[in-house]
Design a protein around this motif. Structure first.
Motif, PDB file in Angstrom:
ATOM      1  N   UNK A 309      45.916   9.621  33.366  1.00 37.39           N
ATOM      2  CA  UNK A 309      44.707  10.439  33.330  1.00 37.39           C
ATOM      3  C   UNK A 309      43.545   9.695  33.985  1.00 37.39           C
ATOM      4  N   UNK A 310      43.455   8.405  33.739  1.00 37.19           N
ATOM      5  CA  UNK A 310      42.412   7.600  34.375  1.00 37.19           C
ATOM      6  C   UNK A 310      42.562   7.627  35.895  1.00 37.19           C
ATOM      7  N   UNK A 311      43.781   7.443  36.392  1.00 38.33           N
ATOM      8  CA  UNK A 311      44.013   7.490  37.843  1.00 38.33           C
ATOM      9  C   UNK A 311      43.643   8.854  38.410  1.00 38.33           C
ATOM     10  N   UNK A 312      43.967   9.896  37.668  1.00 34.80           N
ATOM     11  CA  UNK A 312      43.632  11.267  38.065  1.00 34.80           C
ATOM     12  C   UNK A 312      42.117  11.418  38.232  1.00 34.80           C
ATOM     13  N   UNK A 313      41.349  10.957  37.253  1.00 35.00           N
ATOM     14  CA  UNK A 313      39.888  11.091  37.304  1.00 35.00           C
ATOM     15  C   UNK A 313      39.306  10.270  38.449  1.00 35.00           C
ATOM     16  N   UNK A 314      39.786   9.048  38.613  1.00 37.01           N
ATOM     17  CA  UNK A 314      39.291   8.190  39.696  1.00 37.01           C
ATOM     18  C   UNK A 314      39.469   8.884  41.037  1.00 37.01           C
ATOM     19  N   UNK A 315      40.638   9.478  41.263  1.00 36.68           N
ATOM     20  CA  UNK A 315      40.896  10.144  42.538  1.00 36.68           C
ATOM     21  C   UNK A 315      39.995  11.358  42.723  1.00 36.68           C
ATOM     22  N   UNK A 316      39.807  12.153  41.674  1.00 36.46           N
ATOM     23  CA  UNK A 316      38.952  13.338  41.772  1.00 36.46           C
ATOM     24  C   UNK A 316      37.540  12.948  42.195  1.00 36.46           C
ATOM     25  N   UNK A 317      36.989  11.918  41.569  1.00 38.18           N
ATOM     26  CA  UNK A 317      35.602  11.537  41.839  1.00 38.18           C
ATOM     27  C   UNK A 317      35.446  10.859  43.196  1.00 38.18           C
ATOM     28  N   UNK A 318      36.434  10.082  43.623  1.00 40.85           N
ATOM     29  CA  UNK A 318      36.362   9.471  44.948  1.00 40.85           C
ATOM     30  C   UNK A 318      36.401  10.551  46.024  1.00 40.85           C
ATOM     31  N   UNK A 319      37.210  11.587  45.820  1.00 42.43           N
ATOM     32  CA  UNK A 319      37.219  12.710  46.765  1.00 42.43           C
ATOM     33  C   UNK A 319      35.874  13.421  46.774  1.00 42.43           C
ATOM     34  N   UNK A 320      35.317  13.679  45.611  1.00 42.73           N
ATOM     35  CA  UNK A 320      34.018  14.344  45.543  1.00 42.73           C
ATOM     36  C   UNK A 320      32.957  13.522  46.271  1.00 42.73           C
ATOM     37  N   UNK A 321      33.035  12.208  46.148  1.00 44.46           N
ATOM     38  CA  UNK A 321      32.065  11.350  46.835  1.00 44.46           C
ATOM     39  C   UNK A 321      32.187  11.459  48.345  1.00 44.46           C
ATOM     40  N   UNK A 322      33.414  11.621  48.841  1.00 40.20           N
ATOM     41  CA  UNK A 322      33.614  11.692  50.292  1.00 40.20           C
ATOM     42  C   UNK A 322      32.976  12.936  50.886  1.00 40.20           C
ATOM     43  N   UNK A 323      32.755  13.959  50.073  1.00 39.85           N
ATOM     44  CA  UNK A 323      32.112  15.176  50.563  1.00 39.85           C
ATOM     45  C   UNK A 323      30.596  15.036  50.580  1.00 39.85           C
ATOM     46  N   UNK A 324      30.080  14.122  49.759  1.00 41.04           N
ATOM     47  CA  UNK A 324      28.630  13.932  49.667  1.00 41.04           C
ATOM     48  C   UNK A 324      28.141  12.948  50.726  1.00 41.04           C
ATOM     49  N   UNK A 325      28.898  11.878  50.963  1.00 40.81           N
ATOM     50  CA  UNK A 325      28.500  10.862  51.933  1.00 40.81           C
ATOM     51  C   UNK A 325      29.456   9.698  51.889  1.00 40.81           C
ATOM     52  N   UNK A 326      29.328   8.817  52.858  1.00 41.05           N
ATOM     53  CA  UNK A 326      30.264   7.700  52.987  1.00 41.05           C
ATOM     54  C   UNK A 326      29.707   6.398  52.430  1.00 41.05           C
ATOM     55  N   UNK A 327      28.533   6.460  51.802  1.00 39.96           N
ATOM     56  CA  UNK A 327      27.872   5.224  51.390  1.00 39.96           C
ATOM     57  C   UNK A 327      28.095   4.888  49.928  1.00 39.96           C
ATOM     58  N   UNK A 328      29.189   5.357  49.349  1.00 36.54           N
ATOM     59  CA  UNK A 328      29.514   5.035  47.962  1.00 36.54           C
ATOM     60  C   UNK A 328      30.487   3.855  47.902  1.00 36.54           C
ATOM     61  N   UNK A 329      30.338   3.046  46.870  1.00 37.37           N
ATOM     62  CA  UNK A 329      31.285   1.965  46.586  1.00 37.37           C
ATOM     63  C   UNK A 329      31.856   2.199  45.196  1.00 37.37           C
ATOM     64  N   UNK A 330      33.131   1.857  45.035  1.00 36.97           N
ATOM     65  CA  UNK A 330      33.801   2.104  43.763  1.00 36.97           C
ATOM     66  C   UNK A 330      34.448   0.818  43.255  1.00 36.97           C
ATOM     67  N   UNK A 331      34.423   0.643  41.966  1.00 41.76           N
ATOM     68  CA  UNK A 331      35.043  -0.517  41.337  1.00 41.76           C
ATOM     69  C   UNK A 331      35.295  -0.195  39.871  1.00 41.76           C
ATOM     70  N   UNK A 332      35.812  -1.157  39.130  1.00 44.41           N
ATOM     71  CA  UNK A 332      35.950  -1.002  37.681  1.00 44.41           C
ATOM     72  C   UNK A 332      35.281  -2.199  37.020  1.00 44.41           C
ATOM     73  N   UNK A 333      34.909  -2.043  35.763  1.00 44.85           N
ATOM     74  CA  UNK A 333      34.241  -3.110  35.023  1.00 44.85           C
ATOM     75  C   UNK A 333      35.142  -3.589  33.887  1.00 44.85           C
ATOM     76  N   UNK A 334      35.265  -4.882  33.777  1.00 47.14           N
ATOM     77  CA  UNK A 334      35.980  -5.473  32.636  1.00 47.14           C
ATOM     78  C   UNK A 334      35.448  -6.877  32.429  1.00 47.14           C
TER      79      UNK A 334
END
Length: 411
Positions: A309-334
């Motif tokens: 489910x986590x992988x599913x959400x990550x992919x959905x949001x990264x795709x949504x970001x690609x429609x808004x612009x290319x200046x997003x960076x993604x990572x995880x926190x631990x």
């Protein structure tokens, strides 16, 4: 000519890029609809596929002559099979810099090939087409990510707290167009055949591998470990492969858009942050097929649905970001206290956090990760969401953070 069963949000961005850029490259996994999209929106372009062995051989033997003989506007499909063409395309563009001259599609990440970025720097715009998102399937124009970054998320009580429907089905179905037209059993069969075909065929276009069965075993292991910290040495030991071979195969799977490494968010002055990346299988349908998960397993607490489910959400949001612009960076926190945030989204000096929870209820400790990220990020932190399987949007204890129903990804 076949048309897309679902409208692709990236289509206007493709036309915009073709209007002012000589070379546009549409990259993504096989069977996500790159060719359909290209031919649908560029009906006047000539079309050449390098799945045709005769054309492929001609292009490989005489790249310059091949490019010089092409029509004014052309789609070159599966161009990763003929990387020799890229210097010839560069030369042709330098002679006549006409917008929209070449539309390239590729099922491997060309930007990771040696000298490609140098060859086409300043001449190419790259767009990624991934498997369908739930937003595209439901033909919804409003994205959750847009609401998050614009600060438009607010508490919304729509009724008694209950479990929302359809999440397990969305995760198991995944985003490849073909299995979305099939029954669950037939979709799983498609996923298996798809992976076998890629490993037996497409891998050879980009690398020499020792053993196809080893790569298949690695991909299956990654499906079981999706959404977890990447431990290459552990996988190598379990598969009885060298670490070097495992790393090579993992890199190939990344180049074929099957898996993604999500780097760890860190601050230089903090020694308490874990810097190990996470690994995600890009398509949740493929991941559930390979790991044997079905919708009936959703309520089985022993199942491994949470990380998928986590992988599913990550992919959905990264795709949504690609429609808004290319200046997003993604990572995880631990951090070393094992406090986590599943997805950290950055744009410039702004930062947001996203947590994923399979349960339909929340409690105060569920915002601990977002609170820790907010403390580390300081003024950069703009807010966050906890995507969960309840039906109400509720405030969390951390300022500007909300528990949001999972289906807001598509409704």
């Amino acid at each position: 000519m076949a048309k897309s069963l679902f409208p692709r949000v990236i289509a206007p961005l493709l036309l915009e890029a073709l209007s002012d850029t000589p070379v546009v490259c549409l990259l993504g996994p096989r069977q996500v609809g790159k060719t359909t999209l290209a031919r649908e929106y560029c009906p006047n372009y000539s079309y050449i596929s390098f799945d045709d062995s005769t054309l492929l051989n001609t292009a490989q033997q005489d790249p310059t002559g091949f490019i010089q003989g092409l029509p004014e506007q052309v789609i070159l499909d599966e161009v990763q099979r003929a990387p020799e063409l890229l210097p010839a395309i560069k030369a042709a563009v330098d002679q006549r810099r006409t917008p929209g001259r070449f539309l390239l599609t590729g099922s491997a990440n060309l930007l990771l090939l040696p000298k490609v970025q140098e060859s086409l720097a300043g001449r190419v715009e790259v767009l990624n087409l991934f498997p369908l998102t739930e937003q595209e399937k439901h033909r919804n124009e409003n994205s959750l990510l847009s609401s998050l970054i614009s600060g438009k998320i607010a508490p919304q009580i729509i009724g008694e707290q209950s479990v929302i429907e359809g999440v397990a089905e969305a995760v198991c179905q995944g985003g490849y167009p073909e299995p979305n037209t099939r029954s669950a059993a037939r979709a799983r069969q498609w996923h298996r055949q798809y992976l076998n075909a890629i490993i037996q065929r497409d891998v050879k276009d980009i690398a020499a591998i020792r053993d196809e069965d080893e790569m298949l075993a690695l991909m299956e292991m990654l499906a079981y470990r999706t959404g977890t910290l990447l431990n290459v040495s552990s996988m190598a030991n379990e598969l009885k492969m060298t670490r070097e071979t495992t790393e090579k195969y993992l890199s190939i799977l990344e180049r074929l858009f099957l898996v993604r490494r999500l780097s760890a968010w860190h601050r230089n002055q903090s020694k308490r942050l874990v810097k190990t990346p996470k690994v995600h299988v890009i398509d949740s349908g493929l991941a559930t097929t390979l790991s044997g998960l079905k919708t009936d397993d959703w309520n089985n607490h022993k199942s491994n649905f949470g990380p998928v489910l986590e992988s599913f959400v990550v992919q959905q949001l990264i795709c949504q970001a690609s429609w808004i612009g290319s200046d997003f960076k993604f990572s995880h926190y631990r951090d070393k206290d094992q406090v986590e945030v599943d997805l950290v989204i950055e744009r410039g000096q702004q930062l947001w956090g996203v947590e994923v929870k399979k349960a339909a209820s929340i409690n105060p400790k569920d915002s601990a990760g977002l609170a820790r990220l907010a403390a580390q990020a300081g003024k950069r932190f703009q807010g966050g969401i906890l995507l969960y399987c309840g039906n109400n949007t509720l405030p969390l204890t951390q300022d500007n953070c909300y528990a949001v129903p999972m289906n807001t990804l598509w409704q």
